[in-house]
Design a protein around this motif. Sequence first.
Motif, PDB file in Angstrom:
ATOM      1  N   PRO A  38      52.511  23.779  18.818  1.00 25.49           N
ATOM      2  CA  PRO A  38      52.583  24.414  20.442  1.00 25.49           C
ATOM      3  C   PRO A  38      52.522  25.931  20.169  1.00 25.49           C
ATOM      4  CG  PRO A  38      54.635  23.688  18.635  1.00 25.49           C
ATOM      5  CD  PRO A  38      53.555  23.521  17.944  1.00 25.49           C
ATOM      6  N   VAL A  39      52.066  26.401  21.116  1.00 25.28           N
ATOM      7  CA  VAL A  39      52.124  27.880  21.447  1.00 25.28           C
ATOM      8  C   VAL A  39      52.510  28.413  22.508  1.00 25.28           C
ATOM      9  CG1 VAL A  39      49.897  27.681  19.942  1.00 25.28           C
ATOM     10  CG2 VAL A  39      49.560  27.787  22.432  1.00 25.28           C
ATOM     11  N   GLY A  40      53.166  27.472  23.549  1.00 25.07           N
ATOM     12  CA  GLY A  40      53.679  27.960  24.695  1.00 25.07           C
ATOM     13  C   GLY A  40      54.673  27.009  25.202  1.00 25.07           C
ATOM     14  N   GLY A  41      54.697  26.856  26.570  1.00 25.63           N
ATOM     15  CA  GLY A  41      55.556  25.986  27.022  1.00 25.63           C
ATOM     16  C   GLY A  41      55.310  25.590  28.565  1.00 25.63           C
ATOM     17  N   TRP A  42      56.346  25.209  29.370  1.00 25.43           N
ATOM     18  CA  TRP A  42      56.078  24.901  30.750  1.00 25.43           C
ATOM     19  C   TRP A  42      56.930  26.112  31.611  1.00 25.43           C
ATOM     20  CZ3 TRP A  42      60.934  24.404  32.945  1.00 25.43           C
ATOM     21  CH2 TRP A  42      61.876  23.787  32.131  1.00 25.43           C
ATOM     22  N   GLY A  43      57.435  27.115  31.344  1.00 27.89           N
ATOM     23  CA  GLY A  43      58.012  28.070  32.150  1.00 27.89           C
ATOM     24  C   GLY A  43      57.728  29.467  31.760  1.00 27.89           C
ATOM     25  N   PRO A  44      58.303  30.412  32.487  1.00 28.68           N
ATOM     26  CA  PRO A  44      57.922  31.734  32.243  1.00 28.68           C
ATOM     27  C   PRO A  44      58.610  32.202  30.986  1.00 28.68           C
ATOM     28  CG  PRO A  44      59.549  31.667  34.029  1.00 28.68           C
ATOM     29  CD  PRO A  44      59.061  30.155  33.832  1.00 28.68           C
ATOM     30  N   PHE A  45      59.743  31.565  30.655  1.00 26.21           N
ATOM     31  CA  PHE A  45      60.474  31.939  29.165  1.00 26.21           C
ATOM     32  C   PHE A  45      60.595  31.029  28.289  1.00 26.21           C
ATOM     33  CE2 PHE A  45      61.880  34.435  32.885  1.00 26.21           C
ATOM     34  CZ  PHE A  45      61.649  35.659  32.347  1.00 26.21           C
ATOM     35  N   LEU A  46      60.480  31.262  26.902  1.00 27.55           N
ATOM     36  CA  LEU A  46      60.550  30.443  25.848  1.00 27.55           C
ATOM     37  C   LEU A  46      62.038  30.753  25.174  1.00 27.55           C
ATOM     38  CD1 LEU A  46      57.084  30.042  24.230  1.00 27.55           C
ATOM     39  CD2 LEU A  46      58.286  28.339  25.176  1.00 27.55           C
ATOM     40  N   THR A  95      49.370  23.583  30.989  1.00 28.81           N
ATOM     41  CA  THR A  95      49.082  22.294  31.685  1.00 28.81           C
ATOM     42  C   THR A  95      50.192  22.125  32.801  1.00 28.81           C
ATOM     43  OG1 THR A  95      48.430  21.241  29.609  1.00 28.81           O
ATOM     44  CG2 THR A  95      49.049  19.822  31.319  1.00 28.81           C
ATOM     45  N   TYR A  96      51.472  22.208  32.506  1.00 29.63           N
ATOM     46  CA  TYR A  96      52.570  22.162  33.501  1.00 29.63           C
ATOM     47  C   TYR A  96      53.266  23.518  33.691  1.00 29.63           C
ATOM     48  CZ  TYR A  96      52.133  17.157  32.887  1.00 29.63           C
ATOM     49  OH  TYR A  96      51.522  15.721  32.884  1.00 29.63           O
ATOM     50  N   TRP A  97      53.771  23.665  34.994  1.00 28.43           N
ATOM     51  CA  TRP A  97      54.320  24.762  35.496  1.00 28.43           C
ATOM     52  C   TRP A  97      55.404  24.636  36.712  1.00 28.43           C
ATOM     53  CZ3 TRP A  97      54.452  28.502  32.393  1.00 28.43           C
ATOM     54  CH2 TRP A  97      54.934  30.008  32.920  1.00 28.43           C
ATOM     55  N   PRO A  98      56.394  25.228  36.706  1.00 24.02           N
ATOM     56  CA  PRO A  98      57.288  25.046  37.672  1.00 24.02           C
ATOM     57  C   PRO A  98      56.644  25.046  39.022  1.00 24.02           C
ATOM     58  CG  PRO A  98      58.560  26.231  35.959  1.00 24.02           C
ATOM     59  CD  PRO A  98      56.805  26.276  35.768  1.00 24.02           C
ATOM     60  N   ILE A  99      57.257  24.161  40.034  1.00 21.93           N
ATOM     61  CA  ILE A  99      56.746  24.299  41.423  1.00 21.93           C
ATOM     62  C   ILE A  99      57.356  25.636  42.120  1.00 21.93           C
ATOM     63  CG2 ILE A  99      56.936  23.067  43.746  1.00 21.93           C
ATOM     64  CD1 ILE A  99      57.114  20.415  42.017  1.00 21.93           C
ATOM     65  N   GLY A 100      56.472  26.126  42.747  1.00 18.59           N
ATOM     66  CA  GLY A 100      56.761  27.604  43.325  1.00 18.59           C
ATOM     67  C   GLY A 100      56.924  28.789  42.638  1.00 18.59           C
TER      68      GLY A 100
END
Length: 257
Positions: free
Chosen positions: A171-179, A208-213
Amino acid sequence: MPVEITWWGHATCTLEDSGTRVLTDPLFARRLAHLRRRRGAPPPPEAAVADVALVSHLHADHLHLPSLQRLAPGTVVLVPKGAPRVVPALRRLDHLRFVEVAPGDLTEVGDLVVRTVSARHDGRRLPVGAHRSPALGFVVEGEARTYFAGDTGLFESMAEEVGPVDVALLPVGGWGPFLGEGHLDAGRAAEALAQLMPRSAVPVHYGTYWPIGMDSVRPHEFHAPGDEFVRLAGERAPQVAVHRLEHGESVRPEVAR
């Protein structure tokens, strides 16, 4: 038959080795709670075809009940020890063969042996839930030895516990602006790579995924981790062949003979 890895997005990959299909953290949804799939089409139906599925921890983007529902009857699913108690809905998926595992366990599937290893991650079923089920990684041993890290931070014994491997899915990231704590970003993943020193690596769990808005909030955290990992891996572990795949793309990495 060559070992082949396909990245479907997020932490979901298909590994084909020794005539056996392994699926990691299956997530086929266009939307999950406040997240939406922003890149890559959802995986095609054939992505749900597997002999064994590996579930690294209980977060809903890794243990996704509707995606598990799509697996064929009789599919073996390795889940962290205690998962059916913490997530009772798993018991309704009675067409699947759940096997609870903990670090150190060995599970034979076809001609493969799946070795369960530790991860450093808060794997509770959120938003509530007791920490009764460990976050895990897996080493799939067949023609190749492939490490699927799940979600994890760096930890001192990682290389020793994982052992020599041919391929690392990191894994190299996540699904939001902060890990938060217990994750690898591109830099920490490159550091893990330098410790593990596989022949090949594939970055996952990003883009791939990101929070709506929140499209305009730190968008580089969505777009950049794959390329940043390639760059940093070239500096810290230049002997390792890094394959940055597009969604649905496959690679046949070099393995030891």
